[in-house]
Design a protein around this motif. Structure first.
Motif, PDB file in Angstrom:
ATOM      1  N   GLU A  91       0.814  -1.087   0.060  1.00 15.73           N
ATOM      2  CA  GLU A  91       0.048  -0.152  -0.166  1.00 15.73           C
ATOM      3  C   GLU A  91       0.834   1.184  -0.091  1.00 15.73           C
ATOM      4  O   GLU A  91       2.139   1.070   0.502  1.00 15.73           O
ATOM      5  N   GLY A  92       0.364   2.218  -0.713  1.00 13.95           N
ATOM      6  CA  GLY A  92       1.147   3.593  -0.661  1.00 13.95           C
ATOM      7  C   GLY A  92       2.558   3.595  -1.384  1.00 13.95           C
ATOM      8  O   GLY A  92       3.270   4.258  -1.362  1.00 13.95           O
ATOM      9  N   ARG A  93       2.381   2.424  -2.224  1.00 16.76           N
ATOM     10  CA  ARG A  93       3.502   2.180  -3.353  1.00 16.76           C
ATOM     11  C   ARG A  93       4.908   1.831  -2.963  1.00 16.76           C
ATOM     12  O   ARG A  93       5.507   1.149  -3.388  1.00 16.76           O
ATOM     13  N   ARG A  94       5.593   2.729  -1.783  1.00 15.31           N
ATOM     14  CA  ARG A  94       6.885   2.382  -1.424  1.00 15.31           C
ATOM     15  C   ARG A  94       7.981   2.067  -2.709  1.00 15.31           C
ATOM     16  O   ARG A  94       8.619   1.235  -2.250  1.00 15.31           O
ATOM     17  N   ILE A  95       7.953   2.816  -3.449  1.00 19.70           N
ATOM     18  CA  ILE A  95       9.205   2.715  -4.500  1.00 19.70           C
ATOM     19  C   ILE A  95       9.999   3.578  -4.275  1.00 19.70           C
ATOM     20  O   ILE A  95      10.250   4.127  -2.933  1.00 19.70           O
ATOM     21  N   GLU A 168      -4.424  -2.322  -2.421  1.00 15.80           N
ATOM     22  CA  GLU A 168      -5.113  -0.832  -2.937  1.00 15.80           C
ATOM     23  C   GLU A 168      -4.403  -0.345  -3.970  1.00 15.80           C
ATOM     24  O   GLU A 168      -3.859   0.830  -4.024  1.00 15.80           O
ATOM     25  N   PRO A 169      -4.236  -1.116  -5.178  1.00 11.44           N
ATOM     26  CA  PRO A 169      -3.639  -0.670  -6.026  1.00 11.44           C
ATOM     27  C   PRO A 169      -4.377   0.599  -7.017  1.00 11.44           C
ATOM     28  O   PRO A 169      -3.590   1.476  -7.583  1.00 11.44           O
ATOM     29  N   SER A 170      -5.578   0.876  -6.533  1.00 12.28           N
ATOM     30  CA  SER A 170      -6.367   1.855  -7.305  1.00 12.28           C
ATOM     31  C   SER A 170      -6.084   3.132  -6.108  1.00 12.28           C
ATOM     32  O   SER A 170      -6.566   4.358  -6.859  1.00 12.28           O
ATOM     33  N   MET A 171      -5.684   2.975  -5.126  1.00  7.45           N
ATOM     34  CA  MET A 171      -5.679   4.074  -4.104  1.00  7.45           C
ATOM     35  C   MET A 171      -5.178   5.392  -4.847  1.00  7.45           C
ATOM     36  O   MET A 171      -4.043   5.580  -5.054  1.00  7.45           O
ATOM     37  N   GLY A 172      -5.865   6.408  -4.700  1.00  3.90           N
ATOM     38  CA  GLY A 172      -5.595   7.846  -4.883  1.00  3.90           C
ATOM     39  C   GLY A 172      -5.579   8.133  -6.684  1.00  3.90           C
ATOM     40  O   GLY A 172      -4.906   9.177  -6.802  1.00  3.90           O
ATOM     41  N   LEU A 173      -5.913   7.223  -7.461  1.00  3.09           N
ATOM     42  CA  LEU A 173      -5.505   7.196  -8.761  1.00  3.09           C
ATOM     43  C   LEU A 173      -7.039   7.877  -9.335  1.00  3.09           C
ATOM     44  O   LEU A 173      -8.040   7.658  -9.049  1.00  3.09           O
ATOM     45  N   ALA A 174      -6.905   8.745 -10.479  1.00  5.25           N
ATOM     46  CA  ALA A 174      -8.229   9.061 -11.260  1.00  5.25           C
ATOM     47  C   ALA A 174      -8.818   7.926 -11.849  1.00  5.25           C
ATOM     48  O   ALA A 174      -7.986   6.816 -12.371  1.00  5.25           O
ATOM     49  N   VAL A 176      -9.665   7.151 -15.063  1.00  5.00           N
ATOM     50  CA  VAL A 176      -9.054   6.570 -16.022  1.00  5.00           C
ATOM     51  C   VAL A 176      -7.843   5.665 -15.753  1.00  5.00           C
ATOM     52  O   VAL A 176      -7.754   4.626 -16.198  1.00  5.00           O
ATOM     53  N   LEU A 177      -7.276   6.032 -14.646  1.00  2.00           N
ATOM     54  CA  LEU A 177      -6.086   5.103 -14.349  1.00  2.00           C
ATOM     55  C   LEU A 177      -6.432   4.022 -13.223  1.00  2.00           C
ATOM     56  O   LEU A 177      -5.850   2.907 -13.744  1.00  2.00           O
ATOM     57  N   VAL A 178      -7.436   4.164 -12.867  1.00  2.00           N
ATOM     58  CA  VAL A 178      -7.957   2.778 -12.115  1.00  2.00           C
ATOM     59  C   VAL A 178      -8.279   1.753 -13.141  1.00  2.00           C
ATOM     60  O   VAL A 178      -7.890   0.607 -12.889  1.00  2.00           O
ATOM     61  N   ASP A 179      -8.862   2.271 -14.357  1.00  2.00           N
ATOM     62  CA  ASP A 179      -9.232   1.156 -15.256  1.00  2.00           C
ATOM     63  C   ASP A 179      -7.957   0.707 -15.896  1.00  2.00           C
ATOM     64  O   ASP A 179      -7.734  -0.438 -16.178  1.00  2.00           O
ATOM     65  N   VAL A 180      -6.899   1.437 -16.066  1.00  2.00           N
ATOM     66  CA  VAL A 180      -5.502   0.829 -16.707  1.00  2.00           C
ATOM     67  C   VAL A 180      -5.116  -0.269 -15.587  1.00  2.00           C
ATOM     68  O   VAL A 180      -4.861  -1.262 -16.315  1.00  2.00           O
ATOM     69  N   ILE A 181      -5.115   0.215 -14.337  1.00  2.00           N
ATOM     70  CA  ILE A 181      -4.779  -0.878 -13.344  1.00  2.00           C
ATOM     71  C   ILE A 181      -5.494  -1.972 -13.340  1.00  2.00           C
ATOM     72  O   ILE A 181      -4.889  -3.080 -13.311  1.00  2.00           O
ATOM     73  N   PHE A 182      -6.674  -1.832 -13.316  1.00  2.00           N
ATOM     74  CA  PHE A 182      -7.512  -3.237 -13.411  1.00  2.00           C
ATOM     75  C   PHE A 182      -7.498  -3.916 -14.382  1.00  2.00           C
ATOM     76  O   PHE A 182      -7.315  -5.290 -14.716  1.00  2.00           O
ATOM     77  N   ALA A 183      -7.447  -3.244 -15.841  1.00  2.00           N
ATOM     78  CA  ALA A 183      -7.310  -3.834 -17.109  1.00  2.00           C
ATOM     79  C   ALA A 183      -5.880  -4.829 -16.877  1.00  2.00           C
ATOM     80  O   ALA A 183      -5.578  -6.076 -17.340  1.00  2.00           O
ATOM     81  N   THR A 184      -4.761  -4.288 -16.162  1.00  2.00           N
ATOM     82  CA  THR A 184      -3.534  -4.924 -16.184  1.00  2.00           C
ATOM     83  C   THR A 184      -3.294  -5.988 -15.380  1.00  2.00           C
ATOM     84  O   THR A 184      -2.864  -7.003 -15.689  1.00  2.00           O
ATOM     85  N   ILE A 185      -4.218  -5.874 -14.334  1.00  2.00           N
ATOM     86  CA  ILE A 185      -4.414  -7.138 -13.351  1.00  2.00           C
ATOM     87  C   ILE A 185      -4.895  -8.247 -14.344  1.00  2.00           C
ATOM     88  O   ILE A 185      -4.418  -9.244 -13.913  1.00  2.00           O
ATOM     89  N   ARG A 186      -6.065  -8.021 -14.901  1.00  2.00           N
ATOM     90  CA  ARG A 186      -6.454  -8.983 -16.050  1.00  2.00           C
ATOM     91  C   ARG A 186      -5.403  -9.699 -16.757  1.00  2.00           C
ATOM     92  O   ARG A 186      -5.290 -11.006 -16.843  1.00  2.00           O
ATOM     93  N   ARG A 187      -4.522  -8.856 -17.357  1.00  2.00           N
ATOM     94  CA  ARG A 187      -3.675  -9.374 -18.310  1.00  2.00           C
ATOM     95  C   ARG A 187      -2.378 -10.223 -17.562  1.00  2.00           C
ATOM     96  O   ARG A 187      -1.855 -11.220 -17.793  1.00  2.00           O
ATOM     97  N   LEU A 197      -5.911  -9.613  -4.315  1.00  2.00           N
ATOM     98  CA  LEU A 197      -6.081  -8.131  -4.499  1.00  2.00           C
ATOM     99  C   LEU A 197      -7.003  -7.567  -3.422  1.00  2.00           C
ATOM    100  O   LEU A 197      -7.918  -7.847  -2.975  1.00  2.00           O
ATOM    101  N   VAL A 198      -6.269  -6.384  -2.561  1.00  2.00           N
ATOM    102  CA  VAL A 198      -7.099  -5.903  -1.272  1.00  2.00           C
ATOM    103  C   VAL A 198      -7.536  -4.700  -2.069  1.00  2.00           C
ATOM    104  O   VAL A 198      -6.831  -3.716  -2.409  1.00  2.00           O
ATOM    105  N   GLU A 199      -8.760  -4.072  -1.659  1.00  2.00           N
ATOM    106  CA  GLU A 199      -9.304  -2.930  -2.200  1.00  2.00           C
ATOM    107  C   GLU A 199     -10.486  -2.248  -1.397  1.00  2.00           C
ATOM    108  O   GLU A 199     -11.242  -3.097  -0.607  1.00  2.00           O
ATOM    109  N   GLN A 200     -10.451  -1.017  -1.236  1.00  2.00           N
ATOM    110  CA  GLN A 200     -11.516  -0.522  -0.524  1.00  2.00           C
ATOM    111  C   GLN A 200     -12.409   0.097  -1.819  1.00  2.00           C
ATOM    112  O   GLN A 200     -13.546   0.094  -1.379  1.00  2.00           O
ATOM    113  N   ASN A 201     -11.859  -0.045  -2.964  1.00  2.00           N
ATOM    114  CA  ASN A 201     -12.805   0.343  -4.299  1.00  2.00           C
ATOM    115  C   ASN A 201     -13.549  -0.886  -4.370  1.00  2.00           C
ATOM    116  O   ASN A 201     -12.888  -1.702  -5.287  1.00  2.00           O
ATOM    117  N   ALA A 202     -14.603  -1.555  -3.893  1.00  2.00           N
ATOM    118  CA  ALA A 202     -15.109  -2.375  -3.916  1.00  2.00           C
ATOM    119  C   ALA A 202     -15.663  -2.828  -5.457  1.00  2.00           C
ATOM    120  O   ALA A 202     -15.895  -3.860  -5.789  1.00  2.00           O
TER     121      ALA A 202
END
Ligand SMILES: Nc1ncnc2c1ncn2[C@@H]1O[C@H](COP(=O)(O)OP(=O)(O)O)[C@@H](O)[C@H]1O
Ligand SMILES: [Mg+2]
Length: 242
Positions: A91-95, A168-174, A176-187, A197-202
């Motif tokens: 969570e929170g990216r930690r890069i 929470e990979p979608s946290m804080g994202l616009a 359109v980017l949430v869609d990109v992240i979730f499409a990538t999870i499918r791939r 996948l842990v999410e608040q964005n149910a």
């Protein structure tokens, strides 16, 4: 290393985790089968991150068991858990902000020594996330929030895990980017990686997952087929904002 014993890939049973005297997770049971996308949803403070960090070996449970590929991992140090094929995007990216995108990706592969395979996987990450290719030599701290999130997911995948944990990979994202992240999870799943996948964005999580668990105050309140949960009016009212 590539054989899979019968039974679930990940099995969490009777897991309780405390911070001091306070129970954050209470008797949690959850299974992930190979090839699934499973989501653990719940509001802020429900115990989602605590559960993932315990599975990753970053926190010790008070009781219960975590079994991965047929073996107990709940007393292993985190790097041994990674070695067995389980990696987490925290969570929170930690890069690492002062390191470049390329260096961050390399760090994800720190337990590997198959140079050719690492190079191949880096290429695969840059195909999954073309934004990262454009920014490969840039310091990670200068990336946008969405790009940092992509880098965190890509870095975890550089360990070539069999099971990827996403906090929470979608946290804080616009959106359109949430869609990109979730499409990538499918791939990512199509390419052979199982996902927890842990999410608040149910709503978003239920749209990508096969099965879901709903966590409330450290306890699983209900679980089942993600599509059925998404279409259930009671659930929509309680967890999806109507
Ligand atoms: N390091 C910590 N020390 C004490 N309490 C914590 C710590 N981390 C989390 N908690 C508490 O544990 C509970 C679950 O937190 P967490 O697992 O982070 O929930 P979630 O990820 O679902 O938001 C919360 O009540 C939170 O305040
Ligand atoms: Mg959390």
């Amino acid at each position: 290393m590539t054989t899979t014993p019968a039974g679930p890939m990940l099995e969490i049973s009777g897991l309780s985790v405390y911070y001091g005297n306070i129970a954050a997770v209470k008797g949690l049971n959850l299974t992930v089968n190979e090839g699934e996308i499973i989501t653990l949803i719940g509001s802020n403070g429900a115990g989602k991150s605590t559960t993932l960090r315990t599975v990753s070996g970053l926190i010790r449970p008070r009781s219960g068991a975590v079994t991965f590929l047929g073996q107990r991992i709940d007393s292993l140090p985190a790097h041994d858990v990674v070695k067995r094929g389980l990696a987490q995007s925290p969570e929170g990216r930690r890069i690492f902000p002062r390191m470049t995108v390329a260096e961050n990706l390399d760090l994800g592969a720190f337990l590997r020594n198959d140079k050719a395979g690492i190079a191949q996987d880096q290429e695969r990450m840059l195909e999954l996330f073309p934004r990262l290719r454009e920014r490969i030599s840039q310091k990670a701290g200068t990336l946008s929030g969405g790009e940092q999130q992509m880098l965190a997911v890509a870095r975890a995948l550089m360990a070539r895990p069999r099971l990827l944990l996403l906090d929470e990979p979608s946290m804080g994202l616009a959106p359109v980017l949430v869609d990109v992240i979730f499409a990538t999870i499918r791939r990512i799943r199509e390419q052979g990686t199982t996902v927890l996948l842990v999410e608040q964005n149910a709503r978003a999580a239920l749209s990508v997952a096969d099965r879901a668990y709903v966590l409330e105050s450290g306890t699983i309140k209900l679980s089942g087929n993600a599509r059925e949960l998404r279409n259930d009016p009671e659930i929509a009212k309680a967890y999806l904002g109507g």
